[in-house]
Write a protein that holds these residues in place. Structure first.
Motif, PDB file in Angstrom:
ATOM      1  N   GLU A  60       0.837  -1.215   0.000  1.00  0.00           N
ATOM      2  CA  GLU A  60       0.000   0.000   0.000  1.00  0.00           C
ATOM      3  C   GLU A  60       0.871   1.265   0.000  1.00  0.00           C
ATOM      4  O   GLU A  60       0.488   2.290  -0.557  1.00  0.00           O
ATOM      5  CB  GLU A  60      -0.897   0.040   1.240  1.00  0.00           C
ATOM      6  CG  GLU A  60      -2.027  -0.948   1.172  1.00  0.00           C
ATOM      7  CD  GLU A  60      -2.319  -1.460   2.569  1.00  0.00           C
ATOM      8  OE1 GLU A  60      -1.653  -2.441   2.973  1.00  0.00           O
ATOM      9  OE2 GLU A  60      -3.170  -0.885   3.245  1.00  0.00           O
ATOM     10  N   CYS A  89     -10.600  -0.437  -4.998  1.00  0.00           N
ATOM     11  CA  CYS A  89      -9.465   0.284  -4.427  1.00  0.00           C
ATOM     12  C   CYS A  89      -8.445   0.771  -5.471  1.00  0.00           C
ATOM     13  O   CYS A  89      -7.813  -0.032  -6.165  1.00  0.00           O
ATOM     14  CB  CYS A  89      -8.777  -0.648  -3.425  1.00  0.00           C
ATOM     15  SG  CYS A  89      -7.249   0.021  -2.781  1.00  0.00           S
ATOM     16  N   TYR A  91      -5.642   2.080  -4.883  1.00  0.00           N
ATOM     17  CA  TYR A  91      -4.289   1.648  -4.524  1.00  0.00           C
ATOM     18  C   TYR A  91      -3.972   0.370  -5.301  1.00  0.00           C
ATOM     19  O   TYR A  91      -2.921   0.225  -5.909  1.00  0.00           O
ATOM     20  CB  TYR A  91      -4.224   1.288  -3.027  1.00  0.00           C
ATOM     21  CG  TYR A  91      -3.847   2.380  -2.066  1.00  0.00           C
ATOM     22  CD1 TYR A  91      -3.488   3.640  -2.481  1.00  0.00           C
ATOM     23  CD2 TYR A  91      -3.823   2.104  -0.704  1.00  0.00           C
ATOM     24  CE1 TYR A  91      -3.144   4.612  -1.552  1.00  0.00           C
ATOM     25  CE2 TYR A  91      -3.474   3.068   0.226  1.00  0.00           C
ATOM     26  CZ  TYR A  91      -3.132   4.316  -0.200  1.00  0.00           C
ATOM     27  OH  TYR A  91      -2.779   5.266   0.721  1.00  0.00           O
ATOM     28  N   GLN A 127      -8.495  -4.605   7.610  1.00  0.00           N
ATOM     29  CA  GLN A 127      -8.795  -3.331   6.981  1.00  0.00           C
ATOM     30  C   GLN A 127      -9.770  -3.472   5.808  1.00  0.00           C
ATOM     31  O   GLN A 127     -10.608  -2.604   5.606  1.00  0.00           O
ATOM     32  CB  GLN A 127      -7.512  -2.644   6.514  1.00  0.00           C
ATOM     33  CG  GLN A 127      -6.699  -3.484   5.539  1.00  0.00           C
ATOM     34  CD  GLN A 127      -5.383  -2.831   5.173  1.00  0.00           C
ATOM     35  OE1 GLN A 127      -4.349  -3.213   5.656  1.00  0.00           O
ATOM     36  NE2 GLN A 127      -5.430  -1.822   4.317  1.00  0.00           N
ATOM     37  N   CYS A 128      -9.643  -4.545   5.036  1.00  0.00           N
ATOM     38  CA  CYS A 128     -10.519  -4.732   3.872  1.00  0.00           C
ATOM     39  C   CYS A 128     -10.178  -6.051   3.183  1.00  0.00           C
ATOM     40  O   CYS A 128      -9.138  -6.649   3.452  1.00  0.00           O
ATOM     41  CB  CYS A 128     -10.341  -3.598   2.863  1.00  0.00           C
ATOM     42  SG  CYS A 128      -8.670  -3.513   2.176  1.00  0.00           S
ATOM     43  N   ASP A 130      -9.698  -6.127  -0.041  1.00  0.00           N
ATOM     44  CA  ASP A 130      -8.883  -5.794  -1.218  1.00  0.00           C
ATOM     45  C   ASP A 130      -7.439  -6.263  -1.073  1.00  0.00           C
ATOM     46  O   ASP A 130      -6.810  -6.663  -2.060  1.00  0.00           O
ATOM     47  CB  ASP A 130      -8.928  -4.284  -1.482  1.00  0.00           C
ATOM     48  CG  ASP A 130     -10.346  -3.811  -1.743  1.00  0.00           C
ATOM     49  OD1 ASP A 130     -11.170  -3.927  -0.817  1.00  0.00           O
ATOM     50  OD2 ASP A 130     -10.634  -3.369  -2.858  1.00  0.00           O
ATOM     51  N   VAL A 131      -6.924  -6.198   0.167  1.00  0.00           N
ATOM     52  CA  VAL A 131      -5.524  -6.604   0.331  1.00  0.00           C
ATOM     53  C   VAL A 131      -5.356  -8.093   0.021  1.00  0.00           C
ATOM     54  O   VAL A 131      -4.311  -8.539  -0.482  1.00  0.00           O
ATOM     55  CB  VAL A 131      -4.975  -6.283   1.751  1.00  0.00           C
ATOM     56  CG1 VAL A 131      -4.827  -4.785   1.941  1.00  0.00           C
ATOM     57  CG2 VAL A 131      -5.818  -6.879   2.862  1.00  0.00           C
ATOM     58  N   TRP A 134      -5.390  -8.447  -3.704  1.00  0.00           N
ATOM     59  CA  TRP A 134      -4.158  -7.811  -4.174  1.00  0.00           C
ATOM     60  C   TRP A 134      -2.994  -8.818  -4.098  1.00  0.00           C
ATOM     61  O   TRP A 134      -2.292  -9.054  -5.078  1.00  0.00           O
ATOM     62  CB  TRP A 134      -3.892  -6.623  -3.271  1.00  0.00           C
ATOM     63  CG  TRP A 134      -2.955  -5.560  -3.719  1.00  0.00           C
ATOM     64  CD1 TRP A 134      -1.997  -5.624  -4.674  1.00  0.00           C
ATOM     65  CD2 TRP A 134      -2.899  -4.241  -3.162  1.00  0.00           C
ATOM     66  NE1 TRP A 134      -1.343  -4.425  -4.739  1.00  0.00           N
ATOM     67  CE2 TRP A 134      -1.878  -3.561  -3.832  1.00  0.00           C
ATOM     68  CE3 TRP A 134      -3.595  -3.575  -2.159  1.00  0.00           C
ATOM     69  CZ2 TRP A 134      -1.533  -2.238  -3.523  1.00  0.00           C
ATOM     70  CZ3 TRP A 134      -3.270  -2.266  -1.865  1.00  0.00           C
ATOM     71  CH2 TRP A 134      -2.254  -1.607  -2.543  1.00  0.00           C
ATOM     72  N   MET A 273      -9.417   8.790   3.990  1.00  0.00           N
ATOM     73  CA  MET A 273      -8.113   8.689   3.326  1.00  0.00           C
ATOM     74  C   MET A 273      -7.594  10.059   2.884  1.00  0.00           C
ATOM     75  O   MET A 273      -8.390  10.946   2.580  1.00  0.00           O
ATOM     76  CB  MET A 273      -8.243   7.817   2.055  1.00  0.00           C
ATOM     77  CG  MET A 273      -8.630   6.388   2.282  1.00  0.00           C
ATOM     78  SD  MET A 273      -7.367   5.436   3.110  1.00  0.00           S
ATOM     79  CE  MET A 273      -6.051   5.379   1.909  1.00  0.00           C
ATOM     80  N   ILE A 325     -10.597   1.138  11.738  1.00  0.00           N
ATOM     81  CA  ILE A 325     -11.338   0.690  10.548  1.00  0.00           C
ATOM     82  C   ILE A 325     -12.160  -0.578  10.821  1.00  0.00           C
ATOM     83  O   ILE A 325     -13.147  -0.843  10.157  1.00  0.00           O
ATOM     84  CB  ILE A 325     -10.352   0.506   9.351  1.00  0.00           C
ATOM     85  CG1 ILE A 325     -11.082   0.442   8.016  1.00  0.00           C
ATOM     86  CG2 ILE A 325      -9.466  -0.699   9.543  1.00  0.00           C
ATOM     87  CD1 ILE A 325     -10.150   0.504   6.801  1.00  0.00           C
ATOM     88  N   CYS A 356     -12.649   3.683  -1.914  1.00  0.00           N
ATOM     89  CA  CYS A 356     -12.379   3.039  -0.622  1.00  0.00           C
ATOM     90  C   CYS A 356     -13.554   3.211   0.330  1.00  0.00           C
ATOM     91  O   CYS A 356     -13.543   4.106   1.182  1.00  0.00           O
ATOM     92  CB  CYS A 356     -11.096   3.552   0.015  1.00  0.00           C
ATOM     93  SG  CYS A 356     -10.818   2.770   1.626  1.00  0.00           S
ATOM     94  N   ASN A 358     -14.142   1.339   2.648  1.00  0.00           N
ATOM     95  CA  ASN A 358     -13.674   0.872   3.968  1.00  0.00           C
ATOM     96  C   ASN A 358     -13.168   1.996   4.847  1.00  0.00           C
ATOM     97  O   ASN A 358     -13.311   1.959   6.059  1.00  0.00           O
ATOM     98  CB  ASN A 358     -12.559  -0.159   3.781  1.00  0.00           C
ATOM     99  CG  ASN A 358     -12.987  -1.244   2.823  1.00  0.00           C
ATOM    100  OD1 ASN A 358     -13.805  -2.069   3.164  1.00  0.00           O
ATOM    101  ND2 ASN A 358     -12.465  -1.214   1.592  1.00  0.00           N
ATOM    102  N   ASN A 359     -12.563   2.981   4.206  1.00  0.00           N
ATOM    103  CA  ASN A 359     -12.035   4.112   4.965  1.00  0.00           C
ATOM    104  C   ASN A 359     -12.849   5.367   4.690  1.00  0.00           C
ATOM    105  O   ASN A 359     -12.325   6.476   4.751  1.00  0.00           O
ATOM    106  CB  ASN A 359     -10.565   4.354   4.588  1.00  0.00           C
ATOM    107  CG  ASN A 359      -9.641   4.053   5.757  1.00  0.00           C
ATOM    108  OD1 ASN A 359     -10.049   4.132   6.904  1.00  0.00           O
ATOM    109  ND2 ASN A 359      -8.399   3.736   5.468  1.00  0.00           N
ATOM    110  N   LEU A 385      -8.380   8.489  -3.040  1.00  0.00           N
ATOM    111  CA  LEU A 385      -7.006   8.432  -2.574  1.00  0.00           C
ATOM    112  C   LEU A 385      -6.025   8.576  -3.737  1.00  0.00           C
ATOM    113  O   LEU A 385      -5.073   9.344  -3.653  1.00  0.00           O
ATOM    114  CB  LEU A 385      -6.768   7.123  -1.808  1.00  0.00           C
ATOM    115  CG  LEU A 385      -7.403   5.870  -2.404  1.00  0.00           C
ATOM    116  CD1 LEU A 385      -6.472   4.716  -2.354  1.00  0.00           C
ATOM    117  CD2 LEU A 385      -8.679   5.541  -1.652  1.00  0.00           C
TER     118      LEU A 385
HETATM  119  S1  SF4 Z   1      -8.471   0.181   3.145  1.00  0.00           S
HETATM  120 FE1  SF4 Z   1      -9.173   1.178   1.282  1.00  0.00          FE
HETATM  121  S2  SF4 Z   1      -7.355   2.129   0.409  1.00  0.00           S
HETATM  122 FE2  SF4 Z   1      -6.647   0.634   1.934  1.00  0.00          FE
HETATM  123  S3  SF4 Z   1      -6.270  -1.225   0.728  1.00  0.00           S
HETATM  124 FE3  SF4 Z   1      -8.361  -1.360   1.545  1.00  0.00          FE
HETATM  125  S4  SF4 Z   1      -9.706  -0.524  -0.083  1.00  0.00           S
HETATM  126 FE4  SF4 Z   1      -7.572   0.093  -0.507  1.00  0.00          FE
END
Ligand code: SF4
Length: 410
Positions: A60, A89, A91, A127-128, A130-131, A134, A273, A325, A356, A358-359, A385
């Motif tokens: 990230e 996301c 990112y 946090q989400c 998406d990671v 990813w 964010m 979060i 995002c 999530n944030n 972001l």
């Molecule tokens: S919290 Fe938001 S900005 Fe951070 S990785 Fe997850 S989706 Fe992406």
């Protein structure tokens, strides 16, 4: 337009050196194989990896650099063409896009040819999701294992059974990481890394806390930059040395009554964010209006004061489950209310970040509830972001000017 005078942070030279060390060490390890490399989500189990001798690279953080230097826009469409939606996301999409194009901002910044190849990919879904997606992209690309933690979110209180589950998941990572690291786990080394990481958190919290002074010592934009070592070098003594230096400088500002914004008249809280590619523009806009964004949720997200070297696995599990979060709106609102009081805030700024959710915390009534509870106004800024196609500079400046006017007239 009126020029905004900025008080430069002297410790910036040391900040740059610490960040350079982080990336150059990773590059050397990737080229010479002198150390194993773990990629980790920003609030993932980095301390465990460090204790096993891995160097840790934060994907990230790489994406945030793409946002800051505004190259994200070149790469997002490439990921979109590979089936990653423009709505997820940015990112992730900018980072994967840059990888697919074979480019990295580390080349220009540090002369590093390519991102450091991982030996293992780590994540935590605290946090989400998406990671998780990813790292699974990169697992296929690099043919390396993914090891991670699945943490539930939207928790009213962090339940003991959740902490127990995460503790077990952390403990189960050890044999897999030992195999990849080619060495044995040593609980004392883990305790030491955790103690160093906790100290980093404490120092970073103190740094942010100096902005309680009137005028505030630093702005949100400054903090977004100077949080770098707390994100990528936590658990390393170099980060702590850096924050001692920065803290001394900011304490001096408090003693001398030096504010980050000359003639500060208003103090805002930033929720959500950063808009990485517009940090300076936002800082100048607020500065011109004599407003300082004195506190934020985002920059406080790397404060893990619950780490306890005496009980390393469980305390780490609890700390990473307790992040902002992962809480429900009741917990988040209590947290923000406390910060508003501590930092003498007179207005809330919510960033509705398109990619995002999530944030982004203004989509379920929180902004109205907090304004009513705290008797202060709020402003919602639409943006993102990294994807600046979702952001209008003119519209945002007009909204901020109107917001300040509203506060001055009330
Ligand atoms: S919290 Fe938001 S900005 Fe951070 S990785 Fe997850 S989706 Fe992406």
């Amino acid at each position: 337009m009126q020029e905004v005078k900025r008080v430069e942070i002297k410790a910036t030279t040391q900040f740059k050196a610490v960040m350079a060390q982080h990336f150059l060490e990773l590059d050397e390890a990737a080229r010479t194989k002198n150390k194993k490399i773990a990629w980790c989500s920003s609030v993932g189990p980095a301390e465990l990896a460090l204790s096993l001798g891995f160097l840790v690279y934060y994907y990230e953080n790489h994406a945030a650099i793409l946002g800051t230097n505004r190259t994200a826009m070149d790469y997002i469409p490439i990921a979109n063409a590979h089936g990653y939606s423009p709505d997820i996301c940015s990112y992730l999409t900018s980072d994967i896009g840059a990888y697919l194009k074979g480019e990295t901002p580390l080349t220009k910044a540090y002369g590093i040819e390519k991102i450091p190849r991982p030996d293992v990919l780590l994540y935590n879904t605290n946090q989400c999701r998406d990671v998780y997606d990813w790292v699974n992209f990169y697992a296929k690309e690099f043919k390396v294992p993914v090891v991670g933690i699945n943490t539930p979110r939207t928790q009213r209180q962090v339940r003991d059974d959740v902490v127990q589950s995460v503790t077990i998941q952390l403990e189960e990572m050890v044999p897999r990481l030992e195999e990849i690291a080619g060495r044995s786990f040593d609980i004392d080394e883990f305790r030491e890394v955790l103690a160093t990481s906790r100290e980093c958190s404490q120092l970073w919290e103190e740094v942010l806390g100096t902005a309680k002074a009137k005028p505030s010592t630093i702005t949100f934009s400054d903090a977004c930059i100077h949080m770098g070592p707390a994100v990528v070098m936590r658990g390393r003594k170099e980060a702590n040395d850096y924050y001692r230096l920065l803290l001394a400088e900011l304490k001096e500002r408090v003693e001398q009554g030096i504010g980050a914004v000359e003639g500060e008249r208003h103090r805002f809280y930033w929720e959500g964010m950063p808009i990485w590619g517009k940090l300076r523009m936002m800082s100048e806009t607020f500065g011109r209006l004599k407003a300082c964004v004195s506190a934020s949720t985002y920059c406080s997200s790397w404060v893990f004061s619950g780490f306890d070297p005496k009980d390393p696995f469980q305390s780490m599990a609890r700390a990473y489950c307790s992040i902002f979060i992962g809480q429900d709106d009741v917990g988040k609102e209590d947290y923000i209310a406390e910060k508003v009081e501590q930092f003498s805030i007179d207005g809330l700024i919510f960033h509705d970040a398109k990619t995002c959710p999530n944030n982004t915390n203004c989509r379920y009534g929180m902004a109205d509830r907090l304004s009513e509870r705290l008797s202060i106004p709020h402003l919602i800024i639409n943006g993102d972001l990294n994807d600046l196609r979702c952001f209008s500079e003119e519209q945002t400046i007009t909204s901020i000017e109107a917001f300040v006017e509203q506060i001055e007239e009330s």
